[in-house]
Structure formats: C-alpha cells, structure tokens
Design an enzyme around this catalytic site. Structure first.
Site, mmCIF file in Angstrom:
data_model
loop_
_atom_site.group_PDB
_atom_site.id
_atom_site.type_symbol
_atom_site.label_atom_id
_atom_site.label_comp_id
_atom_site.label_asym_id
_atom_site.label_seq_id
_atom_site.Cartn_x
_atom_site.Cartn_y
_atom_site.Cartn_z
ATOM 1 C CE LYS A 1 34.318 30.816 -12.425
ATOM 2 N NZ LYS A 1 34.110 29.738 -11.549
ATOM 3 C CG ASN A 2 36.978 29.583 -9.042
ATOM 4 O OD1 ASN A 2 35.609 29.998 -9.700
ATOM 5 N ND2 ASN A 2 36.854 29.048 -8.536
ATOM 6 N NE ARG B 1 27.882 24.429 -7.657
ATOM 7 C CZ ARG B 1 26.687 23.958 -6.130
ATOM 8 N NH1 ARG B 1 25.327 23.956 -6.891
ATOM 9 N NH2 ARG B 1 26.713 23.653 -4.681
ATOM 10 C CB CYS C 1 26.256 21.776 -11.954
ATOM 11 S SG CYS C 1 27.694 21.708 -11.223
ATOM 12 N NE ARG D 1 29.610 22.016 -7.481
ATOM 13 C CZ ARG D 1 30.381 23.884 -8.033
ATOM 14 N NH1 ARG D 1 29.957 23.457 -9.687
ATOM 15 N NH2 ARG D 1 31.322 23.858 -7.695
ATOM 16 N N PRO D 2 26.252 19.639 -3.147
ATOM 17 C CG PRO D 2 25.801 18.362 -1.654
ATOM 18 C CD PRO D 2 27.097 18.176 -2.667
ATOM 19 C CB VAL D 3 24.580 24.451 -0.261
ATOM 20 C CG1 VAL D 3 25.476 24.879 -1.505
ATOM 21 C CG2 VAL D 3 23.455 24.415 0.054
ATOM 22 C CG ASP D 4 25.704 19.031 2.857
ATOM 23 O OD1 ASP D 4 26.742 19.087 2.266
ATOM 24 O OD2 ASP D 4 26.532 18.020 3.886
ATOM 25 C CG ASP E 1 37.979 24.325 -10.818
ATOM 26 O OD1 ASP E 1 37.576 25.052 -10.305
ATOM 27 O OD2 ASP E 1 37.246 23.035 -10.804
ATOM 28 C CG LEU F 1 37.873 17.519 -4.287
ATOM 29 C CD1 LEU F 1 39.171 17.244 -4.029
ATOM 30 C CD2 LEU F 1 37.620 19.688 -4.370
ATOM 31 N NE ARG G 1 28.995 29.598 -15.269
ATOM 32 C CZ ARG G 1 28.670 28.629 -14.274
ATOM 33 N NH1 ARG G 1 27.949 26.978 -14.570
ATOM 34 N NH2 ARG G 1 29.076 28.971 -13.120
#
Ligand code: EPZ
Length: 422
Positions: free
Chosen positions: A22-23, A93, A117, A122-125, A309, A331, A401
């Site tokens: 998936k990733n 996301r 989530c 889980r920022p995207v800065d 994971d 993490l 998912r």
C-alpha cells in the site's frame, strides 16, 4: 458496520500470497500526475486506501480505469483540477502526496490539510517548509494548503529536520519537475521511497543516492515524464511481517509467497532473537515453531531499523513470550491505542510515556474489542488467534484500509474467522 468474529486457540498451517505494498502504491499513483503517457499499475493491493486515492485522481479529471482488482491504468491528459478536497483527504492522509506533483507540474494546487489521526498529530510542516524553500508561495486558508509557484519550482538543498517518508516522496516528485538540481539531506530510505526513485530513474531522470539518506535529482523544469508503461508495486513488507507474527503468536509453521525478504531484515532478526527459525529464498519465507519464545526489547526507528508499523503486532506477540518485553515507540506520540484493548483481553502491559513493558506469558481471553487504527487492528486479530474463546473485533474499516482479504488469508491458514454485521 462489519465486525470480525475470531475463534481462539488456533494453530496455523499452509501458505498464502502477500499483496503489493500500500505504501508504495500510493506514491506511485501520485507519480502518474507527472506523466505524459498512460501508465498501468500492477500488483496493486485491493484495499480501501488505494480505491480512495484513485477516486481523488478521478476527481481531478484523470482517466482511471480498473483493469482487474490488482491492476489499474491512469492517463492524465484530461486533468481539469488541482484541488484535492477535504472530503477525500480526510479519509486518507496520504492524499498529501498529490501536493508535490501538482505544484511541481502545474505551478498551483489546493490540498486540504490532512488533519491528525489516531496515532498522532502527524503534521505536514516539513513538506510545506521544503516546498517554500523550492520557491513555492504557500498559505493555509480554510483548512487548505494553497500553493503556487508561478515560475515553477527551483532546485535547492532540502535538509529535513526529521526523517519523513511521504515528505521525502513529495519533495522527490516536486524536485523532478523543478528547474535545476535538488539535494535532499536526511531523506527516508524505506523500500517504498527506493521504488519511487527507481521509477523516476527508469523515466530518464538523473538521480543519485537512491536508498541513501542523501538524494540528488535533476528536474525537468515542468516537463512531464515518460514513465514505464507498466509498473509493478513491490511486495508489502508490513503485511508480510503481520502474517509472520500470526505464525509466531500461534507458534505454527506457515509460508508467505510473493515477498521480498531483503525488506524484512529487522523483523526477521527480531523473530530469530525471540527463538524462531525462519528460512527464505528470493520471494518466499517460512517461519517454524519455537521451542521457547523469549522476551525481547525493541525501539521503533526509521528504515532499516525496526518499523513502527510492526510495533503493535510485536506487542501482541510479546504477551506470549516468557519474561518482560520492552517496546519503545519513537516515531509517533500516540501509537499505543492497542494497549488498552489487549489489556481487556488479559494482557499484562504497563506504560510509561512512549515505552511499554509487556509481562509474558499471559493467558488471553476472547472479548469484544475495538480497532482504532490500521496496525493496532491487526494486533487485535493476532491476539484473537491465541485467546481462549471468541474475540469480536469492531470498527474493522481500519483493517480494510491496508489488509487485502484478511479473513480469506487467515481462513486459508486454518483460522476460524468470519466477517459479520453488527
Ligand atoms: C509513512 O507515514 C507511512 N505511510 C506510515 O504508515 C508509517 O507509519 C510512517 O511513514 C513511518 O514509517 C505511508 O507511507 C502512506 P512520516 P508518514 O512523515 O510519511 C513527523 C501505515 O500503517 N512529521 O515518516 O505520514 C510525524 O509526525 C502508515 O501504513 C512531522 O513532524 O510518516 C512522525 O512523528 C501509518 N512533520 C514522523 O515525522 C512532517 O511534515 C515520521 O512521519 C512530517 C512528519
């Protein structure tokens, strides 16, 4: 809503095939936004996140055609929007992965902020800061990232404060469209990032440092890429690791086909340390029952370290190992949601900040439990396989998912599991 009913005290046997990752599929789907040709993606996992991402491309006007449940073609000449709306991004996301390609290729885009989530903020800065350094003008408006780069993006040196997988992938795709050279320092090295780099290289891009933490890429100055006509997604190392844990927790012999053992180094060595024997060749792996399953310690780190994971799955396994196991989650700030559910099944776990101590062996008793996020849900399935009595796992949309045909695969291995309606 569906739930899974699982009979416990199971021994497993036999073999299953592992699906595509998936990733890896997600960044490759985003990469099709840079193409000038039709691309056929193969070995896609048949999971909800992939369908969600294709619906996003469809919404942008791309021609997405499902050839079979694992193969889809994408052609983007009719793309008519660069706005990724909240209703889709909130479902997944990783939709943030369209930010780099859309901005890099078309010079503007609006992408809804993904929001947090279950496992953390889980920022995207880091994604945003890097794109600004490449010359983008970015503002946050009404929950959207509104990004423009009128003269296109410019190659530069990007130093990531933290290693970020989708951050690295976003910047790789943005840099592929930039003018000049971009060097990414402190890049992620996950196999999924490597596959993206390899496809960029196969598309004629000049890219150095693939698989290392310093990647150099020379952009095309907004010229589209001719991608390979067919791209096969690499095997899913986390799905494989999850089923290895199913074999380990039930102390069974099972074989997984269509895997890449080179992507499972940290997981294989941890299972061997616990006491399992594993044999493997280039595309399959077999785990054998252990005489004694020893407690262990692990800290999650970026690849090639122990994957975050796989943390929840090893926590379930730790309940069946003799002695106290220590698991440190480095993490994400809230990736212990499975602990309370495992405790309700009888697991003896104590938490101190981001470190869990699991006292094994504890006898698990089947219960009604609730899935909270993708990997936590898989830990509850593993616990249900060994628990006494029946375990009902609710909110399994989390599982759907990222795990293809989970019940069918576990049934093939001898588990007694069925999907029922609430
Ligand atoms: C990817 O998420 C994976 N998802 C996750 O898998 C995986 O857990 C994670 O990498 C870590 O390996 C996909 O590849 C689609 P990060 P990603 O950016 O890229 C912080 C699963 O179960 N950070 O590497 O979102 C972040 O908060 C999923 O399949 C910032 O602070 O993770 C985290 O603490 C779950 N700012 C750390 O970095 C940023 O801008 C690593 O996150 C970006 C990240």
């Amino acid at each position: 809503m569906d739930f899974l009913a699982l009979k416990g005290e199971t021994r497993l046997q036999g073999a299953i095939n592992i699906a595509g990752a998936k990733n890896s599929a997600l960044p490759l789907i985003a990469l099709t936004l840079l193409t000038t040709n039709k691309v056929i993606l193969e070995n896609l996992p048949n999971v909800v996140d992939i369908k969600t991402f294709f619906s996003l491309l469809d919404m942008l006007g791309c021609q997405v055609c499902e050839i079979d449940s694992h193969t889809t073609s994408v052609e983007i000449s009719k793309l008519n929007s660069t706005k990724a709306t909240y209703d889709i991004v909130r479902k997944m996301r990783a939709s943030i992965l369209v930010l780099g390609p859309l901005l890099g290729r078309f010079g503007h885009c609006e992408v809804s902020l993904p929001g947090g989530c279950a496992i953390g903020a889980r920022p995207v800065d880091l994604h945003i800061k890097a794109l600004e350094k490449m010359g983008a003008e970015i503002r946050i408006e009404g929950g959207y990232i509104v990004a423009t780069a009128k003269e296109g993006l410019k190659g530069t040196t990007i130093n990531f404060d933290k290693i970020t997988v989708t951050g690295t992938e976003n910047i790789l795709m943005a840099a592929a469209m930039a003018k000049g050279k971009t060097t990414i320092i402190n890049a992620a090295k996950e196999p999924e990032v490597v596959q993206l780099c390899e496809i960029l290289k196969e598309s004629g891009m000049e890219i150095n440092g693939i698989g290392s933490d310093e990647i150099e890429i020379y952009g095309t100055n907004m010229e589209g890429l001719k991608l390979p006509e067919k791209i096969a997604v690499i095997p899913d190392r986390i799905e494989a690791g999850t089923y290895l844990c199913a074999g380990a927790i039930t102390n069974s012999q099972i074989t997984l086909h269509k895997i890449n053992p080179n992507h499972l180094g940290a997981v294989i060595s941890k299972l061997e340390e616990i006491g399992f024997k594993l044999t493997f060749n280039h595309d399959s792996i077999t785990i054998y029952p252990a005489q004694k399953r020893n407690s262990f310690e692990l800290s999650t780190t970026e690849y090639p370290g122990f994957p975050t994971d796989m943390q929840a799955q090893f926590m379930a396994l730790a309940t069946q190992c003799e002695g106290s196991s220590i698991i440190e989650e480095r993490l994400f700030e809230n990736r212990f949601m499975h602990v309370s559910e495992l405790q309700r099944m009888g697991a003896n776990i104590s938490l101190r900040g981001n470190t869990a101590t699991i006292y094994g062996i504890s006898e698990l008793i089947g219960a009604d439990v609730m899935a909270t996020d993708l990997r936590a849900s898989s830990a509850l399935v593993l616990a249900g396989l060994v628990a006494k009595g029946e375990t009902n796992i609710h909110r399994i949309y989390h599982l759907d998912r990222g795990y293809e045909d989970l019940e069918a695969k576990l049934t093939k291995l001898g588990a007694q599991i069925s999907r029922l309606q609430e």
